[in-house]
Design a protein around this motif. Structure first.
Motif, mmCIF file in Angstrom:
data_model
loop_
_atom_site.group_PDB
_atom_site.id
_atom_site.type_symbol
_atom_site.label_atom_id
_atom_site.label_comp_id
_atom_site.label_asym_id
_atom_site.label_seq_id
_atom_site.Cartn_x
_atom_site.Cartn_y
_atom_site.Cartn_z
ATOM 1 N N LEU A 1 -58.706 -1.770 17.630
ATOM 2 C CA LEU A 1 -58.728 -0.652 18.270
ATOM 3 C C LEU A 1 -57.585 -0.561 19.318
ATOM 4 O O LEU A 1 -56.758 0.561 19.350
ATOM 5 C CB LEU A 1 -59.990 -0.575 19.137
ATOM 6 C CG LEU A 1 -60.253 0.784 20.256
ATOM 7 C CD1 LEU A 1 -60.530 1.748 19.454
ATOM 8 C CD2 LEU A 1 -61.486 0.236 21.177
ATOM 9 N N SER A 2 -57.162 -1.295 20.055
ATOM 10 C CA SER A 2 -56.032 -1.381 20.963
ATOM 11 C C SER A 2 -54.920 -1.299 20.300
ATOM 12 O O SER A 2 -53.769 -0.750 20.736
ATOM 13 C CB SER A 2 -56.284 -2.503 22.024
ATOM 14 O OG SER A 2 -56.532 -3.675 21.363
ATOM 15 N N GLY A 3 -54.840 -2.025 19.111
ATOM 16 C CA GLY A 3 -53.354 -2.042 18.397
ATOM 17 C C GLY A 3 -53.069 -0.622 17.690
ATOM 18 O O GLY A 3 -52.049 -0.377 17.817
ATOM 19 N N SER A 4 -54.191 -0.023 17.599
ATOM 20 C CA SER A 4 -53.854 1.333 16.933
ATOM 21 C C SER A 4 -53.320 2.369 17.924
ATOM 22 O O SER A 4 -52.555 3.168 17.673
ATOM 23 C CB SER A 4 -55.317 1.889 16.333
ATOM 24 O OG SER A 4 -56.048 1.033 15.437
ATOM 25 N N ILE A 5 -53.913 2.122 19.256
ATOM 26 C CA ILE A 5 -53.574 2.895 20.252
ATOM 27 C C ILE A 5 -52.252 2.726 20.540
ATOM 28 O O ILE A 5 -51.347 3.726 20.731
ATOM 29 C CB ILE A 5 -54.460 2.916 21.560
ATOM 30 C CG1 ILE A 5 -55.947 3.088 21.085
ATOM 31 C CG2 ILE A 5 -53.843 3.595 22.734
ATOM 32 C CD1 ILE A 5 -57.140 2.910 22.187
ATOM 33 N N MET A 6 -51.730 1.490 20.727
ATOM 34 C CA MET A 6 -50.551 1.073 20.920
ATOM 35 C C MET A 6 -49.434 1.828 19.835
ATOM 36 O O MET A 6 -48.175 2.207 20.082
ATOM 37 C CB MET A 6 -50.160 -0.392 21.221
ATOM 38 C CG MET A 6 -50.877 -0.745 22.288
ATOM 39 S SD MET A 6 -51.152 -2.742 22.041
ATOM 40 C CE MET A 6 -52.057 -3.198 23.569
ATOM 41 N N VAL B 1 -55.127 -7.388 26.109
ATOM 42 C CA VAL B 1 -56.117 -6.413 26.176
ATOM 43 C C VAL B 1 -57.310 -6.810 25.350
ATOM 44 O O VAL B 1 -58.412 -6.457 25.536
ATOM 45 C CB VAL B 1 -55.320 -5.088 25.377
ATOM 46 C CG1 VAL B 1 -56.544 -4.016 25.340
ATOM 47 C CG2 VAL B 1 -54.210 -4.890 26.124
ATOM 48 N N VAL B 2 -57.085 -7.438 24.247
ATOM 49 C CA VAL B 2 -58.230 -8.259 23.631
ATOM 50 C C VAL B 2 -59.232 -9.225 24.396
ATOM 51 O O VAL B 2 -60.539 -8.753 24.267
ATOM 52 C CB VAL B 2 -57.798 -8.832 21.949
ATOM 53 C CG1 VAL B 2 -58.963 -9.371 21.378
ATOM 54 C CG2 VAL B 2 -57.167 -7.788 21.267
#
Ligand code: TRP
Length: 456
Positions: free
Chosen positions: A357-362, A339-340
């Motif tokens: 950002l993507s880690g928090s959504i996950m 994703v990154v």
């Protein structure tokens, strides 16, 4: 902010080359680090336990070394040829509708890492449990109860899930060479050693023989459509293929390396660790009288029982869970990296912003997954809780589907360039080139489709 971004873009695009792995072994260890993870040590033994032991093992190995290996090579090639994230790679190499395959991959990364990080959190929690002497008065049955009490708790697993996600984000923020490669180089050798130590203990337990037989003596009558389906899904999951993780890792390669041999190395390392994990866990399951079909708790319940019963167990137990956590971490990192890389390559975010950002959504998607094992147990869809649903959707559907398209792409739409890539323009020999092409064109798409459909 705007200025910085423009500056950064300019420098990334024009001045500094794309980051890359520092060496051949560094790349192989990173790819193997992605492959070797909870899939091998946590998932494989319970799937083998559930689907008939040896018959499952053989099917899994056969699929991994034919279809799995071929798809992995396709991914490395697509990545290196395009030097881009999965969506960008398909757009650059072919365009049309192909980038959708990349989109599916990004979606799969969200789905997988959300529940993967929950289990990663369990490994962190177990390090602490083992250090604080949870084993001291643990009979096998009590250790089982300890596990279910823990994962059913509404709060504690979430805390560790968050901690695991933060660790994953931190490694990814460090980048390719300094973050991912450095970690993987330490982990894999260490993991191998401790598994061998455990193996010695497990195989000498009284009653271990029954487990060895279960794992090594095939009974092909157990091989139904469900077992086939599980073996295929597991081959994809455990090799980290079907969603662009290996495309992403391949995109950080420089031109020279011989990809077919890197593929064989990665597949061999991955399957041998799964094999060894089965050989550690299944004998212990029988020795302690657990049910091999017990499911996801198998590793977390049986191994503590082995440790409790072994001299030096108080030292080896936390050590094992540290290694399991790191193995999980190097896999989680590859999921987040997909994703990154996409957000950095296509959306011009900084690595740091993209990772957080993507880690928090996950992390947030993982919350209901964790709760579905405890307080939200009764909420099900198609007979599955949210955790199982994420697992099933990704391994049994998204990954094999991605595999079909990746194989078709290389086999039919990119075959000449792919052969050039595989041999680095004829600098290297590749005796199995024709076999590989045949698998990509016909065997992989047809076999995967057949197994998928019969499993539904
Ligand atoms: N292969 C890892 C494991 O066995 C999990 C994993 C990491 C993965 N990256 C992936 C699975 C990409 C599918 C796709 O634990």
């Amino acid at each position: 902010m705007l200025l910085r971004r423009v500056e950064k873009r300019g420098s990334v695009d024009m001045l500094t080359p794309r980051e890359h792995w520092s060496s051949r072994s560094g790349f192989i260890l990173a790819a193997a680090g992605s492959a070797v993870g909870l899939g091998n040590i946590w998932k494989f033994p319970y799937l083998a336990g559930k689907h008939g032991g040896a018959a499952f093992l053989i099917t899994y190995l056969a699929l991994a070394f034919t279809i799995g290996l071929s798809v992995m090579l396709c991914e490395f090639i697509i990545g290196r040829a395009a030097r881009k994230d999965p969506i960008g790679a398909f757009a650059k190499l072919k365009g049309g509708l192909w980038p959708i395959v990349g989109f599916m991959g990004i979606a799969a990364a969200f789905v997988i890492l959300s529940f993967y990080s929950v289990v990663g959190g369990w490994t962190l929690a177990y390090i602490i449990k083992m250090l604080t002497g949870a084993l001291d008065n643990g009979s096998a049955q009590e250790l089982g109860k300890m596990f279910s009490n823990f994962i059913e708790d509404p709060i504690r697993p979430l805390f560790f899930h968050g901690a695991f996600m933060i660790l994953t984000i931190s490694v990814v923020v460090g980048g390719i060479g300094k973050g991912i490669e450095r970690w993987c180089k330490i982990l894999l050798p260490a993991l191998f050693v401790i598994i061998l130590i455990l193996l010695a203990r497990s195989l000498t337990l009284p009653g271990a023989m029954k487990g060895i037989e279960y794992f090594l003596q095939p009974d092909f009558s157990k091989l139904d459509a469900a077992a086939f389906n599980a073996a295929l899904s597991q081959a994809f999951f455990s090799l980290s293929i079907g969603m662009g993780a290996m495309i992403t890792y391949g995109s950080y390669l420089d031109r020279k390396m011989h990809l077919p041999s890197a593929t064989v190395w990665t597949t061999s390392l991955d399957t041998s660790i799964a094999f060894l994990a089965g050989l550690v866990i299944l004998p212990a399951v029988f020795a302690f009288g657990f049910d091999p079909k017990a499911g996801p708790g198998l590793t977390f319940i049986t191994l503590p029982a082995v440790f409790a019963d072994m001299p030096g167990g108080a030292v080896f137990a936390p050590m094992f869970f540290v290694l399991l956590a790191i193995a999980a971490l190097t896999s989680a990192v590859s999921l987040l990296e997909v994703v990154v890389t996409y957000l950095v390559d296509e959306k011009n975010l900084t690595r740091k912003t993209a990772a957080w950002l993507s880690g928090s959504i996950m992390f947030f998607i993982g919350i209901p997954a964790s709760l579905s094992l405890g307080v939200w147990k009764e909420y099900t869809l198609f007979g599955k809780g949210f955790f199982d649903l994420l697992d099933y959707l990704s391994s049994n559907l998204l990954l094999p589907l991605g595999g079909i398209f990746i194989a078709l792409f290389v086999g039919w739409f990119f075959s000449e360039k792919a052969l050039e890539e595989a041999t680095a323009n004829n600098q290297h020999s590749f005796p199995f080139a024709q076999v590989w092409m045949f698998i990509c064109r016909f065997i992989a798409p047809l076999a995967i489709t057949w197994i998928l459909v019969s499993g539904l």
